[in-house]
Design an enzyme around this catalytic site. Structure first.
Site, PDB file in Angstrom:
ATOM      1  N   ASN A  83       6.185   7.763   3.292  1.00 29.07           N
ATOM      2  CA  ASN A  83       6.332   8.555   2.079  1.00 29.07           C
ATOM      3  C   ASN A  83       7.092   9.842   2.353  1.00 29.07           C
ATOM      4  O   ASN A  83       6.741  10.606   3.264  1.00 29.07           O
ATOM      5  CB  ASN A  83       4.948   8.878   1.502  1.00 29.07           C
ATOM      6  CG  ASN A  83       4.294   7.659   0.884  1.00 29.07           C
ATOM      7  OD1 ASN A  83       4.546   7.333  -0.262  1.00 29.07           O
ATOM      8  ND2 ASN A  83       3.479   6.970   1.658  1.00 29.07           N
TER       9      ASN A  83
ATOM     10  N   HIS B  82       0.831  -1.196   0.000  1.00 31.80           N
ATOM     11  CA  HIS B  82       0.000   0.000   0.000  1.00 31.80           C
ATOM     12  C   HIS B  82       0.867   1.247   0.000  1.00 31.80           C
ATOM     13  O   HIS B  82       1.944   1.290   0.599  1.00 31.80           O
ATOM     14  CB  HIS B  82      -0.928   0.014   1.217  1.00 31.80           C
ATOM     15  CG  HIS B  82      -2.113   0.909   1.032  1.00 31.80           C
ATOM     16  ND1 HIS B  82      -2.040   2.285   1.144  1.00 31.80           N
ATOM     17  CD2 HIS B  82      -3.397   0.624   0.716  1.00 31.80           C
ATOM     18  CE1 HIS B  82      -3.235   2.796   0.914  1.00 31.80           C
ATOM     19  NE2 HIS B  82      -4.077   1.821   0.648  1.00 31.80           N
ATOM     20  N   HIS B  83       0.388   2.280  -0.701  1.00 27.65           N
ATOM     21  CA  HIS B  83       1.150   3.523  -0.799  1.00 27.65           C
ATOM     22  C   HIS B  83       1.329   4.173   0.571  1.00 27.65           C
ATOM     23  O   HIS B  83       2.265   4.955   0.779  1.00 27.65           O
ATOM     24  CB  HIS B  83       0.427   4.496  -1.743  1.00 27.65           C
ATOM     25  CG  HIS B  83       1.371   5.287  -2.597  1.00 27.65           C
ATOM     26  ND1 HIS B  83       2.578   5.771  -2.140  1.00 27.65           N
ATOM     27  CD2 HIS B  83       1.273   5.705  -3.885  1.00 27.65           C
ATOM     28  CE1 HIS B  83       3.182   6.441  -3.110  1.00 27.65           C
ATOM     29  NE2 HIS B  83       2.422   6.411  -4.173  1.00 27.65           N
ATOM     30  N   ALA B  84       0.441   3.878   1.528  1.00 25.90           N
ATOM     31  CA  ALA B  84       0.614   4.408   2.884  1.00 25.90           C
ATOM     32  C   ALA B  84       1.835   3.805   3.563  1.00 25.90           C
ATOM     33  O   ALA B  84       2.357   4.356   4.531  1.00 25.90           O
ATOM     34  CB  ALA B  84      -0.634   4.128   3.720  1.00 25.90           C
TER      35      ALA B  84
END
Length: 477
Positions: free
Chosen positions: A309, A136-138
């Site tokens: 990120n 997941h991008h999180a």
């Protein structure tokens, strides 16, 4: 602040995940040789998990939305769920691999478990196998994802050190809802000092305050509505994939011949492919400048390997109206140079930092506004990967194709990763809106060949190349 709490930027990827827009990043990796067994592959991953502890954690939400979610140890971690095995039917073509990877990429990750999966895919023709991974991008951005890949795989075909038994892991007790709410409210009450400290760190001194506000304004100025294109339509949950391979040395020769950077060359060939694709379908591209959101890493060297990120963005105009590859490259180089000097990326990072201080309900509402305000037509992300070979249990990695998530009303993404002297393009399209994604892949291959033809062969001088090309373009008849 709790170091296991999501940042505002990380949490925004959770809020954006709705209506068919999955917010996980992925890759399809191809290896040479016979595949390991599922047990061997799982044990290999298990032996490295202590190096990426977030892979053993899941998200817990705070009751009543009183704080951003928190990473907690998963006491029921089951690697057989996360590390899976499948096989392609004969003949095991790359088209079959793409179709399988597209189906894997189209499924949303289960938020009650650690947000990652690895699929061992057997039966790829040419004595090869593949690993399809998604996170997941999180959890991870592109740059830290490269570091994780380096950690999970080997730098040598036969490491000279014996396998190390991983340290025994005992998960921390999972917090109750009361614990989560209490900790969030405690942070809320003590946060004013943290806000002041964070803002001062971002904008130190009156002059930096003014400069920071100016950079933010430049980012917002560049983020005005993008032009309407056939790529900006409602999307569903299903995806198509296409892969294109390039030679990094070819891109460097184009850059050396005409100026700019390798990233400028990449953007110029993407613009050329977009223009050819649109014109072939009867769309007018005169004076059309599409806008690409180009992620930019702001990760410091000491942060490499850390998850989460650390990215900003620039809104890069793509001159799809230009049919000349050298002219396109010059236009892209000039524009990107102006953007880098404008502070647009700094302004974007400042905005994402400030989301750390926004209440979760406001951040959630802001994420819902994203599809209504079309700031860009597509995402083009170019991640520098390791320029040396990687190995999985003695099997050499030959290619790695990054897969970028589609945002709402954006039916095409272009992910690029350089690895061991090559550039691999992973094209992601909405299943219905980009039914002819393979045609766009052919347009991209043509644009790359067209650009490479304008550069001198290895060893030829730039002056000789200019004399040979006349107006800067070489005939490819």
């Amino acid at each position: 602040m709790n170091e296991d709490r999501l940042t505002g930027l990380d949490a925004s990827f959770l809020h954006m995940e709705r209506a068919g827009a999955h917010m996980h990043v992925a890759s399809t990796i191809v290896f040479e040789g016979d595949p390991p067994s599922h047990g061997e592959f799982r044990d290999q991953i298990e032996s490295r998990l202590h190096l990426v502890p977030r892979f053993r954690q899941k998200l817990r939400t705070v009751p009543f939305d009183q704080g951003r979610p928190v990473w907690v140890d998963d006491p029921f971690l089951n690697l057989d769920y996360h590390v899976r095995r499948t096989a392609l039917p004969a003949p095991g073509s790359e088209e079959q691999l793409r179709n399988l990877a597209a189906r894997i990429f189209s499924q949303q990750l289960d938020r009650t478990k650690p947000l990652w999966e690895l699929w061992l895919v057997e039966g790829l023709e040419g004595d090869r196998f593949s690993v399809v991974g998604k996170s997941h991008h999180a959890l991870v951005d592109g740059i830290s994802g490269v570091d994780i890949t380096t950690v999970l795989f080997d730098l040598e075909e036969e490491p000279d050190h014996p396998p190390v038994r991983p340290p025994k892991w005992a998960p921390r007790p999972e917090p109750t809802n009361f614990d989560l709410l209490r900790d969030a409210l405690h942070e809320r009450m003590t946060s004013p000092r943290e806000i002041v400290r964070g803002v001062r760190a971002a904008l130190r001194g009156p002059r930096q305050v003014l400069r920071g506000l100016g950079d933010t304004g430049k980012f917002l100025e560049g983020a005005t509505a993008a032009p309407s294109t056939p790529f900006n339509v409602e999307i569903g949950p299903h995806r198509r994939l296409a892969f294109v391979r390039g030679d990094l040395e070819d891109f460097k020769r184009v850059k050396n011949a005409h100026g700019g950077t390798v990233n400028d060359v990449v953007l110029s060939v993407v613009a050329g492919a977009l223009g050819n694709y649109l014109r072939a379908r009867g769309h007018d591209t005169d004076d059309l400048k599409m806008r690409a959101m180009v992620p930019v890493s702001v990760r410091a060297d000491e942060e490499r390997g850390a998850l989460g990120n650390r990215i900003s963005a620039m809104m890069a105009p793509l001159p799809v109206s230009s049919r000349d590859p050298v002219e396109r490259l010059h236009l892209v180089s000039e524009t990107m140079g102006d953007l880098k000097g404008s502070g647009q990326a700094v302004g974007a990072e400042l905005l994402t930092r400030l989301t750390d201080f926004a209440p979760p309900t406001i951040a959630s509402q802001a994420a819902r506004l994203q599809p209504a305000q079309r700031f860009f037509n597509l995402v083009v992300t170019n991640v520098p990967g390791p320029q040396f070979p990687l190995f999985l249990m003695g099997r050499r990695m030959s290619s790695i194709f990054p897969l970028v998530p589609l945002a709402r009303r954006q039916a095409l993404c272009v992910g690029i990763m350089s690895y061991d002297g090559q550039i691999d393009f992973g094209l992601v399209g909405d299943y219905d809106a980009m039914a002819d994604l393979d045609s766009f892949a052919l347009d991209l291959e043509g644009a790359i060949a067209e650009a490479v033809a304008t550069a001198p062969p290895a060893g030829e001088s730039r002056s000789t190349a200019r004399a040979r090309s006349g107006n800067g373009a070489v005939s490819v008849n």
